[in-house]
Scaffold this active site. Structure first.
Site, PDB file in Angstrom:
ATOM      1  N   CYS A   1       0.825  -1.219   0.000  1.00  0.00           N
ATOM      2  CA  CYS A   1       0.000   0.000   0.000  1.00  0.00           C
ATOM      3  C   CYS A   1       0.857   1.267   0.000  1.00  0.00           C
ATOM      4  O   CYS A   1       1.399   1.601  -1.058  1.00  0.00           O
ATOM      5  CB  CYS A   1      -1.014  -0.036   1.138  1.00  0.00           C
ATOM      6  SG  CYS A   1      -2.454   0.954   0.774  1.00  0.00           S
TER       7      CYS A   1
ATOM      8  N   HIS B   1      -3.843  -5.087   0.704  1.00  0.00           N
ATOM      9  CA  HIS B   1      -3.348  -5.454   2.037  1.00  0.00           C
ATOM     10  C   HIS B   1      -3.422  -6.956   2.273  1.00  0.00           C
ATOM     11  O   HIS B   1      -4.330  -7.443   2.968  1.00  0.00           O
ATOM     12  CB  HIS B   1      -4.143  -4.701   3.104  1.00  0.00           C
ATOM     13  CG  HIS B   1      -3.778  -3.270   3.182  1.00  0.00           C
ATOM     14  ND1 HIS B   1      -2.789  -2.809   4.017  1.00  0.00           N
ATOM     15  CD2 HIS B   1      -4.211  -2.207   2.482  1.00  0.00           C
ATOM     16  CE1 HIS B   1      -2.654  -1.507   3.847  1.00  0.00           C
ATOM     17  NE2 HIS B   1      -3.490  -1.128   2.911  1.00  0.00           N
TER      18      HIS B   1
ATOM     19  N   GLU C   1      -1.440  -8.622   4.176  1.00  0.00           N
ATOM     20  CA  GLU C   1      -1.049  -8.936   5.554  1.00  0.00           C
ATOM     21  C   GLU C   1      -2.243  -9.187   6.453  1.00  0.00           C
ATOM     22  O   GLU C   1      -2.195  -9.974   7.403  1.00  0.00           O
ATOM     23  CB  GLU C   1      -0.173  -7.815   6.121  1.00  0.00           C
ATOM     24  CG  GLU C   1      -0.880  -6.610   6.687  1.00  0.00           C
ATOM     25  CD  GLU C   1      -1.537  -5.717   5.632  1.00  0.00           C
ATOM     26  OE1 GLU C   1      -1.285  -5.911   4.418  1.00  0.00           O
ATOM     27  OE2 GLU C   1      -2.336  -4.831   6.010  1.00  0.00           O
TER      28      GLU C   1
HETATM   29  N1  LIG Z   1      -1.886   6.773   2.448  1.00  0.00           N
HETATM   30  C1  LIG Z   1      -1.807   6.043   1.203  1.00  0.00           C
HETATM   31  C2  LIG Z   1      -1.578   4.573   1.479  1.00  0.00           C
HETATM   32  C3  LIG Z   1      -2.793   3.965   2.089  1.00  0.00           C
HETATM   33  C4  LIG Z   1      -2.490   2.839   3.061  1.00  0.00           C
HETATM   34  O1  LIG Z   1      -1.366   2.405   3.261  1.00  0.00           O
HETATM   35  N2  LIG Z   1      -3.554   2.411   3.709  1.00  0.00           N
HETATM   36  C5  LIG Z   1      -3.430   1.477   4.795  1.00  0.00           C
HETATM   37  C6  LIG Z   1      -3.719   2.145   6.098  1.00  0.00           C
HETATM   38  C7  LIG Z   1      -5.200   2.342   6.229  1.00  0.00           C
HETATM   39  C8  LIG Z   1      -5.532   3.118   7.486  1.00  0.00           C
HETATM   40  O2  LIG Z   1      -5.086   2.685   8.577  1.00  0.00           O
HETATM   41  O3  LIG Z   1      -6.163   4.168   7.343  1.00  0.00           O
HETATM   42  C9  LIG Z   1      -3.078   6.215   0.375  1.00  0.00           C
HETATM   43  O4  LIG Z   1      -4.100   6.637   0.953  1.00  0.00           O
HETATM   44  O5  LIG Z   1      -3.032   5.908  -0.820  1.00  0.00           O
END
Ligand SMILES: N[C@@H](CCC(=O)NCCCC(=O)O)C(=O)O
Length: 257
Positions: free
Chosen positions: A112, A220, A222
């Protein structure tokens, strides 16, 4: 034989009025249960981390997701409101680790935010608020508290035949989740697209000519390790590459007393 160890760049997060270096447990859990490796978190420092000294001591790099975004000045443009929130400490830690791990043939799995950092680290750019772009679907995290729903598998991506990823999860349609507002815009020169969504969003890449496993995915895996074959296969392949590297890594020589 001890389990190999991987590095996970942490986020610089404010939690309960203090500042923490933190990463979500789901990545550490997937690394242990899906890849059979232990994790060391790398503090998100704007200065002070030495990537090669860190990489001398680990057998792989797992670059996690995060709600923060890579700062646009790192890919050649000024920041606007839609580009935030930012985490300069994460950027300053993660991007050098990615570049040096690839150069040294250390296995990398980027997830991500991680695939976005991989693309920027190697010279690519990102698009923000992709759901507002013509023809794009809404890839954002559902606004619910139930994580099984937020990380629910809800989109089809097409894995390129003959790709590195196809060798792991199979070519063709694969069902994955989606929790992002940004995506790859200009692809870095030595990345190959390995999976795309129906609206053309790049969903997976690999490093062309990489000396070891070097894959990024926008979804995701994981979260579903232990409950989803595609997720299991991806983390198993990462673990296999990490173990192979660990068998070749020279122990760090301690300075003589
Ligand atoms: N910020 C980036 C990557 C998004 C990401 O890694 N989401 C996983 C976390 C989700 C959360 O905890 O809010 C994008 O928005 O593209």
């Amino acid at each position: 034989m001890p389990k190999p160890i991987i590095a996970i760049p942490a986020d610089f997060r404010e939690i309960e009025g203090n500042v923490w270096h933190a990463a979500p447990h789901q990545y550490v859990r997937a690394a242990l249960n899906g890849s059979g490796v232990m994790s060391l978190l790398v503090p998100a420092l704007e200065a002070g981390n030495e990537p090669d000294a860190i990489l001398d001591r680990v057998d792989g790099l797992l670059v996690s997701g995060s709600r923060s975004n890579v700062h646009p000045t790192l890919y050649g443009r000024e920041a606007v409101e839609a580009d935030g929130p930012f985490d300069p400490g994460r950027d300053a830690t993660s991007l050098p680790l990615i570049r040096r791990a690839i150069a040294r043939g250390i296995p990398v799995l980027a997830i991500c935010r991680g695939i976005q950092e991989l693309n920027v680290a190697l010279g690519g750019t990102l698009a923000s608020e992709i759901q507002d772009l013509p023809g794009r679907q809404d890839h954002r995290k559902p606004d619910v508290k139930d994580l099984d729903i937020a990380y629910g598998i809800r989109q089809t991506v097409m894995v390129e035949p003959g790709s590195c990823l196809a060798g792991v999860v199979g070519a063709g349609a694969v069902q994955v989740n989606s929790l992002h507002r940004q995506a790859i815009s200009d692809l870095a020169p030595n990345l190959a697209v390995e999976a795309v969504a129906d609206d053309g969003t790049v969903e997976a890449v690999s490093v062309i000519g990489a000396r070891a496993f070097a894959v990024g995915v926008q979804w995701h895996p994981e979260y579903w390790v232990g409950r989803d074959k595609t997720s299991n296969d991806l983390f198993a392949a990462f673990g296999q590459a990490v173990r192979a590297y660990s068998e070749t890594r020279e122990p760090v020589s301690q300075p003589s007393a």
